[in-house]
Every structure is written in structure tokens, then in C-alpha cells.
Design an enzyme around this catalytic site. Structure first.
Site, PDB file in Angstrom:
ATOM      1  N   TYR A 164       3.403   2.523   4.277  1.00 15.02           N
ATOM      2  CA  TYR A 164       2.044   2.291   4.939  1.00 15.02           C
ATOM      3  C   TYR A 164       1.555   3.650   5.210  1.00 15.02           C
ATOM      4  CZ  TYR A 164      -1.174   1.220   8.527  1.00 15.02           C
ATOM      5  OH  TYR A 164      -2.207   1.074   9.445  1.00 15.02           O
ATOM      6  N   LYS A 199      -1.823   6.375   4.479  1.00 13.27           N
ATOM      7  CA  LYS A 199      -2.817   6.545   5.245  1.00 13.27           C
ATOM      8  C   LYS A 199      -2.984   8.053   5.408  1.00 13.27           C
ATOM      9  CE  LYS A 199      -4.101   2.852   7.151  1.00 13.27           C
ATOM     10  NZ  LYS A 199      -5.364   2.049   6.685  1.00 13.27           N
ATOM     11  N   ALA A 206       2.133   6.895   4.178  1.00 16.39           N
ATOM     12  CA  ALA A 206       1.805   7.573   3.062  1.00 16.39           C
ATOM     13  C   ALA A 206       0.360   7.231   2.569  1.00 16.39           C
ATOM     14  CB  ALA A 206       3.040   7.235   1.748  1.00 16.39           C
TER      15      ALA A 206
END
Length: 258
Positions: free
Chosen positions: A163, A167, A165
Site C-alpha cells: 500500500y 502511495k 509503495a
């Protein structure tokens, strides 16, 4: 799902606007005189409630169904937006875009499957990239785009490798968007919320007292965030008072892990 009254107000599109931070953002924009197109994934009844809440604030709301994980549907969605602009708002252009829609998948790095990873890529990174690409031709010069990131792109917590990564990718993408859309005076910024009490990720931050207390203890302001901490900030960032803020990452977390 719309009001029929035409308006000359600015128009925003908020993805994932039927619940959580997206709903709060849509209402915060409406409270500041902005009409709102917002998307929902599957719960039309929730979208209708938000549309009515926008109407109660004196603005026009229009709900459109969208799965941000299916990029192949984006050209048709853009045409639906074009139709809504003309038919509901008597307009040709969007002023603002908020790429908010997303999901939370929590798994340790060594247990994250390729399927989980691909789902996060499709929704958070690929979806934002290609949906924005499809909608920018419908945006007015001088408009604004907000991409949602997360505090987890700055600090690390076990279980969020994939997750976070995505963002991190969003934050890099934001800078490139700001550079390349600058010729049209379209501002692009990242807003990175901290942990917020919503149903995101199964409502863990909201419903798990131990998690809530742990995060509050690591936050300078001594509590976990709520949706009202985020939506009004996004609405303000899109406004004229912040017209010179561009290509920035702004964390809205109450000062967690300082």
C-alpha cells in the site's frame, strides 16, 4: 442521481465520494460554494444520501458509478462526465479533481500475494494515472488536482509495504503532473492523511481501541484524526487562497512520528 438546477459555480470531481474522506471532501467543497460530481463503487443508496446532503448545502451534486481499478472503463466514464457537465451543470469544464478512491489491504511483506499487489496497483497508482489522463481534457485552465497519499509513505509500519509503495508512487507522479500541466496553470498537489477514524481498512483505526490509543500516543496532538480534519483542508487547498501551492506533499496527520 442529480439535482436539475443549473449553476455557474466551480465544479469538482471527487472519486470515492460516497463515504469516508471522499464524502467529507465533497461536503466541504459544497460548503465552500463548489458543485460536485462524485463517484461511488457499488452502493447507490449511499451516493444518494451524499447527493441530498450536497443539495442541503445549496449546491448541485451528481453521482456517477466508477471502479477506479478498471482503467479500460475510463474513456466511457469521461464521456459520462462530459454529459453530466452539459446536462446537469450547463458547463463544459471541471475546475477541480480529487483522486481519493482507494482500498486498504494489510499484509506482511512476505505474505503479500501478487493478486493483492496488482489490486493495489490498479486502484491506487494505475487508476490515478490513467483516470487523470482521461479527465484533464475536461478540466479548465487554472484548475487544481489533489492526489491522496498517506503518512505511511513517510514512515514505516509492518503490514503496509505494498500500500505504501503505491502511495510513494503517487507522490512522485504528483510532481510530474504539476510540471507537465503547469503550462495550463493546473496545480497538482499531494495530501497525505495520517490514521483516520473511518471504515477504511475495515475500520481498524476507528473500531480497535488498542490501535486507536497506540496511534494517539504517537501523535503530537494526542488523538487519531477524523474525516473533518481532512475534507476541509482539501477544499481549502483547492481554493484561490492557495493558488501558488503546486507540486507539494502536505501531510495532515496531527504530527505523527515527528
Amino acid at each position: 442521481m442529480t439535482n436539475s438546477t443549473r449553476s455557474s459555480a466551480p465544479i469538482a470531481l471527487v472519486t470515492g465520494g460516497s463515504r469516508g474522506l471522499g464524502r467529507n471532501t465533497a461536503l466541504a467543497l459544497a460548503a465552500r460554494g463548489v458543485d460536485v460530481i462524485f463517484t461511488y463503487h457499488s452502493r447507490a443508496e449511499e451516493a444518494e444520501v451524499v447527493r441530498a446532503e450536497i443539495a442541503a448545502l445549496g449546491r448541485i451534486g451528481h453521482a456517477l458509478q466508477l471502479d477506479v481499478g478498471r482503467a479500460a472503463t475510463f474513456p466511457a466514464f469521461a464521456e459520462a462526465v462530459r454529459g453530466a457537465l452539459a446536462g446537469t451543470f450547463g458547463a463544459e469544464r471541471l475546475d477541480y479533481l480529487v483522486n481519493n478512491a482507494g482500498i486498504g489491504i494489510t499484509a506482511p511483506f512476505l505474505e503479500t500475494s501478487e493478486e493483492m499487489f496488482d489490486q493495489l496497483v490498479n486502484i491506487h497508482l494505475k487508476g490515478t494515472f490513467f483516470l487523470t489522463q482521461a479527465l484533464v481534457p475536461l478540466m479548465a485552465d487554472g484548475g487544481g488536482i489533489i492526489n491522496l497519499s498517506s503518512g505511511l509513505a513517510r514512515f514505516s509500519m509492518p503490514g503496509f509495504a505494498a500500500y505504501a509503495a503505491m502511495k510513494g508512487g503517487i507522490e512522485v507522479l504528483t510532481r510530474y503532473m504539476a510540471k507537465e500541466l503547469g503550462a495550463r496553470h493546473i496545480r497538482v498537489n499531494t495530501v497525505a492523511p495520517g490514521a483516520i477514524e473511518t471504515d477504511f481498512g475495515g475500520g481498524m483505526v476507528r473500531d480497535n481501541a488498542a490501535v486507536n490509543q497506540l496511534i494517539a500516543g504517537e501523535t503530537a496532538l494526542g488523538r487519531v484524526g477524523v474525516a473533518d480534519d481532512i475534507g476541509p483542508m482539501i477544499a481549502t487547498l483547492l481554493g484561490e487562497a492557495n493558488r501558488w501551492v503546486n507540486g507539494q506533499r502536505i501531510e495532515v496527520s496531527g504530527g505523527i512520528h515527528l
